[in-house]
Scaffold this motif. Structure first.
Motif, short mmCIF file in Angstrom:
data_model
loop_
_atom_site.label_atom_id
_atom_site.label_comp_id
_atom_site.label_asym_id
_atom_site.label_seq_id
_atom_site.Cartn_x
_atom_site.Cartn_y
_atom_site.Cartn_z
N UNK A 197 0.84 -1.20 0.00
CA UNK A 197 0.00 0.00 0.00
C UNK A 197 0.87 1.25 0.00
N UNK A 198 1.96 1.21 0.77
CA UNK A 198 2.90 2.33 0.77
C UNK A 198 3.56 2.48 -0.58
N UNK A 199 3.98 1.37 -1.18
CA UNK A 199 4.56 1.42 -2.51
C UNK A 199 3.61 2.06 -3.51
N UNK A 202 3.35 5.82 -2.95
CA UNK A 202 4.55 6.54 -3.40
C UNK A 202 4.59 6.58 -4.92
N UNK A 203 4.23 5.47 -5.57
CA UNK A 203 4.21 5.43 -7.04
C UNK A 203 3.20 6.44 -7.59
N UNK A 204 2.02 6.47 -6.98
CA UNK A 204 0.97 7.39 -7.41
C UNK A 204 1.43 8.85 -7.25
N UNK A 210 7.53 14.24 -9.83
CA UNK A 210 8.71 13.44 -10.25
C UNK A 210 9.96 13.71 -9.43
N UNK A 211 10.01 14.83 -8.69
CA UNK A 211 11.17 15.09 -7.83
C UNK A 211 11.24 14.11 -6.67
N UNK A 212 10.14 13.46 -6.33
CA UNK A 212 10.14 12.44 -5.29
C UNK A 212 10.22 12.96 -3.87
N UNK A 213 10.02 14.25 -3.64
CA UNK A 213 10.07 14.82 -2.29
C UNK A 213 8.70 14.65 -1.65
N UNK A 214 8.61 13.68 -0.73
CA UNK A 214 7.31 13.33 -0.15
C UNK A 214 7.43 13.06 1.34
N UNK A 215 6.35 13.32 2.05
CA UNK A 215 6.21 12.93 3.45
C UNK A 215 4.84 12.27 3.59
N UNK A 269 0.98 13.56 2.84
CA UNK A 269 -0.05 12.67 2.32
C UNK A 269 -0.27 11.47 3.24
N UNK A 270 -1.54 11.09 3.46
CA UNK A 270 -1.82 9.84 4.18
C UNK A 270 -1.69 8.64 3.27
N UNK A 271 -1.48 7.48 3.86
CA UNK A 271 -1.58 6.21 3.14
C UNK A 271 -2.88 5.59 3.60
N UNK A 272 -3.96 5.74 2.85
CA UNK A 272 -5.28 5.34 3.34
C UNK A 272 -5.42 3.83 3.51
N UNK A 273 -6.25 3.46 4.47
CA UNK A 273 -6.60 2.06 4.65
C UNK A 273 -5.61 1.23 5.42
N UNK A 274 -4.60 1.87 6.03
CA UNK A 274 -3.57 1.12 6.77
C UNK A 274 -3.55 1.60 8.22
N UNK A 275 -3.71 0.65 9.14
CA UNK A 275 -3.63 0.96 10.57
C UNK A 275 -2.33 0.43 11.14
N UNK A 276 -1.56 1.32 11.74
CA UNK A 276 -0.40 0.93 12.54
C UNK A 276 -0.70 1.39 13.96
N UNK A 277 -1.12 0.45 14.78
CA UNK A 277 -1.62 0.79 16.12
C UNK A 277 -0.51 1.33 17.01
#
Length: 501
Positions: A197-199, A202-204, A210-215, A269-277
């Motif tokens: 899901x993270x991949x 990040x791909x999206x 295209x600079x790839x600067x993301x949080x 940006x959030x990564x939707x649908x993923x819970x890390x408790x």
């Protein structure tokens, strides 16, 4: 005269903390007092409370976390095409830890069990060389290869007690990941396939940037929807700034620093649908332990960190500029106002002048309204609400004089956003009850603190007290109030004018 405290009273107060409404700030002081006395005759207080917390933890895992983990595994598509679509990214989990060997075991087990492609994950841990549990940590990692062999790399770094921010930076310097992920020893990965899901996210986003600067961030089960915790940054982000976390803080504002820069850059940006408790003791999801006493027992330190954060706004803006420069060199325009296409000239709407003329009266009525939260729904489902007539007659009369605001499918609100809170209007769809995707949302600022922000789509929009803003309902908007007094606005939806009107 201060209240006389006894171990029995402290126990009762701590047990009441199982109910969220009893978890006020003073509860930290009670827990600290109990921990400080836990080595003597009052040790039973902490023992009883922790027994109740472990029982709560077990029930929560059985009824909530384990079923969610099982369902996520069933939902995960196991097709070969899905696996071959995974980009070859390395993910680095960076985790300082102290006196929590058992937590690290559970953390690693959750990562190994839920990652779809754990072989490309590295889990790096930092432990102080004076940690009483250091031998147990070393024993754990001596056998990590066969215990957690599905994870590509597990490594323990032992060093001087440098503090959590420095420990995160040490691990980042030794990480090889394309994405550097902040981790804690009180986290549990719940949803199967979180790595893919993270991949995918990040791909999206890389297609857009295209600079790839993301949080990015996962849902941590601790904060309300939209809250951020545990930032994950890409290699270009880390390579530009040269650090993972700032070291000027003792601990408490570290994540806020990273998220603030990302928000200024419009790259959060959030990564939707993923819970890390996040099994945080403050939410009664974990027992009180030595780490609690070491890091969280003094609110004075956390207040000092927050004061320092407020003073370093120019430094955060300077760091944002460094990232902007990299983005600009890549040919992108991070400061472009992505909301321009969605925002309309408010002066072209006849009711803008009427709203301005009524500003003082509306504000006075709002201030005189009863109750701590003066906001209210005024019009919905084709009719006026009881609150409209009872507490806001002037606002009701004003809206009644604007026919566009009271169509059968419309809604009108007096919106109040307390300090430190935010309010989100999601993007409307064609069948939305709040208007069609051809509609326009009107926001009239009754009281807008200077520190408040309005974002439409992905970009900030200038707006203030006495000002009217009109934007497409197809674009989401968020009001965030970082001021010291409530933000108040009148909001309603009108149809888009026909061409030529």
């Amino acid at each position: 005269m201060p209240e006389h405290r006894t171990p029995v009273k402290d126990l009762g107060r701590l047990l009441l903390g199982h109910a969220a409404r009893f978890r006020g700030r003073e509860l930290q002081d009670v827990a600290t007092r109990a921990l400080r006395a836990s080595g003597g005759e009052n040790a039973w207080v902490v023992s009883v409370v922790n027994t109740s917390l472990r029982a709560r933890q077990a029930v929560d895992h059985a009824l909530r976390l384990a079923p969610r983990r099982g369902l996520s595994r069933l939902r995960y598509p196991f097709s070969a095409a899905h696996h071959t679509a995974i980009p070859p990214r390395t993910l680095s989990l960076l985790c300082p830890t102290r006196e929590r060997v058992g937590n690290v075991e559970r953390f690693l087990d959750s990562v190994a069990r839920t990652a779809a492609a754990p072989g490309r994950i590295e889990a790096l841990f930092y432990v102080d060389d004076d940690d009483p549990q250091l031998p147990a940590y070393e024993a754990l990692f001596a056998h990590a290869r066969w215990r957690y062999g599905r994870i590509g790399r597990c490594a323990l770094h032992v060093g001087a007690p440098v503090g959590v921010p420095h420990a995160w930076n040490h691990l980042a310097r030794n990480a090889a990941g394309d994405v550097l992920m902040m981790a804690n020893d009180d986290q549990l990965y719940i949803d199967y396939g979180w790595d893919t899901a993270l991949d995918a996210r990040v791909t999206e986003l890389s297609a857009l940037h295209p600079d790839g600067v993301l949080c990015l961030y996962f849902d941590d089960g601790q904060y309300p929807e939209g809250g951020c915790d545990f930032p994950m940054v890409t290699r270009p982000w880390y390579g530009t700034l040269g650090y993972f976390t700032p070291t000027i803080f003792q601990q408490w504002e570290v994540e806020k620093w990273v998220f603030d820069i990302a928000d200024r850059l419009h790259r959060l940006y959030p990564v939707p649908g993923v819970l890390v408790e996040h099994r945080h003791y403050q939410d009664y999801k974990a027992p009180f332990d030595a780490t609690y006493q070491r890091h969280r027992m003094t609110r004075e330190k956390s207040f000092a960190d927050h004061a320092l954060f407020l003073r370093t706004e120019p430094d955060r803006e300077a760091e944002t500029d460094r990232l902007r420069a990299v983005i600009a060199r890549a040919g992108n325009t991070p400061d472009a106002d992505h909301a321009d296409h969605a925002v309309h000239d408010a002066e072209t709407f006849w009711f803008t002048g009427l709203l301005r003329e009524s500003h003082a009266k509306l504000l006075a009525e709002l201030d005189d309204a009863p109750g701590p939260a003066a906001g209210a729904v005024l019009f919905a489902d084709g009719s006026w609400t009881a609150a409209a007539y009872r507490t806001h007659p002037l606002a009701t009369a004003l809206l009644a004089s604007i026919p566009e605001a009271t169509l059968d499918s419309g809604r009108a609100d007096l919106l109040v956003v307390p300090p430190g809170a935010s309010h989100h209007h999601p993007a409307a769809t064609a069948d939305s009850a709040s208007g069609s995707d051809a509609g326009l949302r009107v926001l009239f600022g009754l009281r807008v603190p200077d520190a408040a922000q309005l974002r439409v789509g992905d970009g900030p929009v200038p707006w203030g007290t006495g000002q009217c803003l009109v934007h497409d309902t197809a674009a989401p908007s968020t009001l965030r109030n970082d001021g010291t007094e409530p933000l108040a606005a009148l909001t309603f939806v009108v149809p888009r004018p026909a061409p030529g009107e």
